[in-house]
Design an enzyme around this catalytic site. Structure first.
Site, PDB file in Angstrom:
ATOM      1  N   GLU A 197      -6.323 -45.849  15.247  1.00  0.00           N
ATOM      2  CA  GLU A 197      -6.386 -46.281  14.301  1.00  0.00           C
ATOM      3  C   GLU A 197      -4.871 -46.740  12.844  1.00  0.00           C
ATOM      4  OE1 GLU A 197      -8.734 -45.075  14.840  1.00  0.00           O
ATOM      5  OE2 GLU A 197     -10.305 -46.023  15.111  1.00  0.00           O
ATOM      6  N   HIS A 248     -20.697 -43.484  11.182  1.00  0.00           N
ATOM      7  CA  HIS A 248     -20.518 -44.982  11.804  1.00  0.00           C
ATOM      8  C   HIS A 248     -21.403 -46.651  10.467  1.00  0.00           C
ATOM      9  CE1 HIS A 248     -20.417 -43.568  14.710  1.00  0.00           C
ATOM     10  NE2 HIS A 248     -19.068 -43.848  15.444  1.00  0.00           N
TER      11      HIS A 248
END
Length: 332
Positions: free
Chosen positions: A68, A137
């Site tokens: 990321e 998540h």
């Protein structure tokens, strides 16, 4: 305009509305490209970019490694070089790996360069719970990003905003973060063709009311509207405010609503402590204290890592009955 000339609504889902917005952006400007983990061949972690690789090719729809910080940094570099990158991060939890790039580079370069280095970057990511994806998540951290000056933070909650927020976001010279709530991807409905650009500077009234203001955003909007229906059946007229943009925060629309209703409930899926709901509540206390006939109520998630088990996850999240109960505490 006669009936035969009226724009025709089309059945669509939140996911398809986002995809059409991406397709429009890629068609409209050769500088626009999409980048992120699995956005190409797999069609995105949640299927938003499905088919775009075949339509626009690998130069415009780029799969990236699981890194990321690297691909958000590459997006910042591309924006500085004159391109218009749209970076997808699979979930908000993973965005923390790129927080240094977002906070220390994207949000600061314009200021630190004396106005010479704008970063016209759009970052999309999924937020929120309700799909049994476990604690890593499922959290709602958009309020953390709303803390940062130099970026704009959007939370589309409707088909219209999912479809039409991207174009003005791409036109913004500053970095824009778009938080898509995972529970909304399968929401379907009729969507009219656009008649005006989405206003990214102001909240909007989704339901007018006179007795209490229910202030929310993103995935909590459907639950809040359901709560307003239940309150109406009990004779309480609830006004529902969809913030849409968390930064810059539209204090005027909230204050005007509180001036009409004199009571407020803030609904936020984030944890209560340090949440965006805390900011909204403080602003109401600062700016509308003498309008209030009752303390501001907050409805937030339980302060635990989001459980996987369905019953526990549902118990941890704000639900419509919780909002109804908070409204009754304020009104009764």
């Amino acid at each position: 305009m006669g009936d035969g000339e009226r724009p025709q609504a089309a059945k669509t889902t939140y996911r398809e509305a986002l995809r059409e917005a991406l397709r429009d952006a890629l068609r409209a400007d050769d500088r626009v490209f999409l980048m992120g983990e699995d956005v190409g061949r797999y069609g995105g972690g949640f299927g938003v970019s499905l088919g775009l690789l075949e339509e626009f090719g690998p130069a415009r729809v780029r799969d990236t490694p699981l890194s990321e910080s690297a691909f958000v940094g590459a997006g910042i570099g591309a924006a500085l070089a004159g391109l218009r990158p749209i970076v997808e991060i699979m979930t908000v939890n993973f965005s923390l790996l790129a927080l240094d790039q977002i906070l220390n580079n994207a949000a600061t370069l314009l200021h630190m360069s004396g106005g010479q280095l704008a970063v016209p970057l759009v970052i999309r990511m999924t937020t929120g719970a309700g799909r049994q994806l476990g604690a890593q998540h499922s959290h709602s951290l958009e309020g953390w990003y709303a803390h940062i000056p130099g970026i704009r933070v959007l939370a589309p909650a409707t088909l219209e905003d999912a479809r039409h927020m991207l174009a003005p976001a791409l036109a913004d010279p500053d970095p824009v973060l778009i938080f898509e709530h995972g529970s909304l991807y399968n929401v379907s409905g009729e969507l009219l063709p656009a008649t005006a650009p989405v206003d990214l500077d102001h909240a909007t009234v989704r339901r007018p009311g006179t007795d209490i203001s229910l202030i929310t955003y993103g995935g909590s909007l459907p639950k809040t509207l359901a709560a307003a229906d239940e309150l109406a059946a009990a004779g309480i007229s609830a006004e529902v405010i969809d913030l849409r943009t968390l930064r810059p925060y539209d204090a005027q629309t909230v204050a005007a609503s509180v001036a009409r209703t004199h009571r407020a409930v803030v609904v936020d899926e984030a944890w209560r402590t340090g949440s965006f709901a805390a900011e909204v509540s403080a602003r109401i206390a600062e700016e509308s204290f003498y309008e209030l006939d009752a303390p501001v109520e907050r409805v937030c998630s339980a302060e635990v890592p989001m459980p996987y088990a369905r019953q526990l996850e549902e118990a941890a999240l704000p639900q419509a009955p919780d909002i109804v109960a908070a409204a009754h505490r304020a009104v009764d």
